[in-house]
Design a protein around this motif. Structure first.
Motif: not given
Length: 248
Positions: A10-11, A13-14, A30, A207-208, A211-212, A215
């Motif tokens: 997740f992080a 992805g952000v 990622t 999760m990607v 996050g994206t 972001g």
């Protein structure tokens, strides 16, 4: 995927979503993260591509003011992006992964040169800009960028900005907005193809994607406020980092 691994993805992805909204190359965050967690390269690449779509949507939404007046141009260039993405996605599933190991760093390097030289080249080429959509050479260039994006995708934003800046008489923020939409079309097209015929890890995709999405929203807010010189420098820095990452 464990809770700690989910947080890591997740992080990543952000960060990737933010970088993609400003310039591109978010997959260089990622994709290696998924590899480090033990995902096979093709599964990681495919899952990462699908997860990038929500971030592309929020990035495009954040750049809506800069997209005004570009509808006809983006419809024309969008067909090249979709067709190119299909070509690249099929190549990913049919060819060995090493096929682009030499070409990709060279392509990114060329795009960085275009971004740096774009103001001077624009003055040289201003008399040749007789087509508001960039003409057939830009269409073919976007087709090639789409094929690259469907195959791997990292730094396709750098390539697109270089091409669009060379052939279009627009300021860098409007070019960046167009890049975001074309990149979204590439990722979304490849995502549909991969969902139908490739092996996908949906926990990684989730999760990607989360996050994206965050972001992409934050990156668009930041990117729209950057002066052209700063944005151009950031694009080149990311492009050089992408080359170093890919050849190391």
């Amino acid at each position: 995927m464990t809770p700690l691994e989910a947080v890591a993805v997740f992080a990543a992805g952000v960060g990737a979503g933010g970088i993609n909204a400003v310039v591109g190359s978010g997959s260089l965050i990622t994709f290696p993260t998924l590899l480090a967690l033990g995902y096979p390269p093709i599964v990681a690449n495919v899952s990462n591509n699908i997860g990038m779509v929500p971030g592309g949507i929020t990035g495009v939404m954040g750049y809506r003011p800069e997209l005004r007046g570009q509808r006809d141009r983006l419809i024309r260039l969008g067909t090249a992006s979709v067709l190119g993405s299909l070509i690249g996605g099929v190549l990913l599933l049919c060819l060995p992964e090493k096929a682009f190991q030499v070409i990709v760093p060279v392509l990114i390097g060329f795009a960085c040169v275009l971004v740096v030289a774009q103001p001077r080249l624009s003055r040289w080429l201003v008399k040749l800009r007789v087509h508001p959509h960039g003409g057939p050479w830009l269409w073919l260039g976007v087709l090639g960028a789409g094929a690259y994006g469907g195959y791997f995708g990292a730094a396709q934003g750098v390539v697109l900005i270089g091409l669009l800046g060379l052939f279009l008489d627009e300021d860098l923020q409007r070019i960046n907005a167009a890049k975001n939409l074309l990149s979204l079309l590439v990722n979304a097209t490849a995502a549909v193809l991969f969902t139908l015929i490739a092996q996908v890890d949906w926990s990684a995709v989730l999760m990607v994607a989360l996050g994206t999405a965050v972001g992409g929203f934050l990156g668009a807010r930041l990117g729209r406020r950057l002066p052209p010189v700063v944005l151009r420098g950031f694009i080149v820095a990311v492009g050089v980092a992408a080359i170093v990452k890919l050849v190391s």
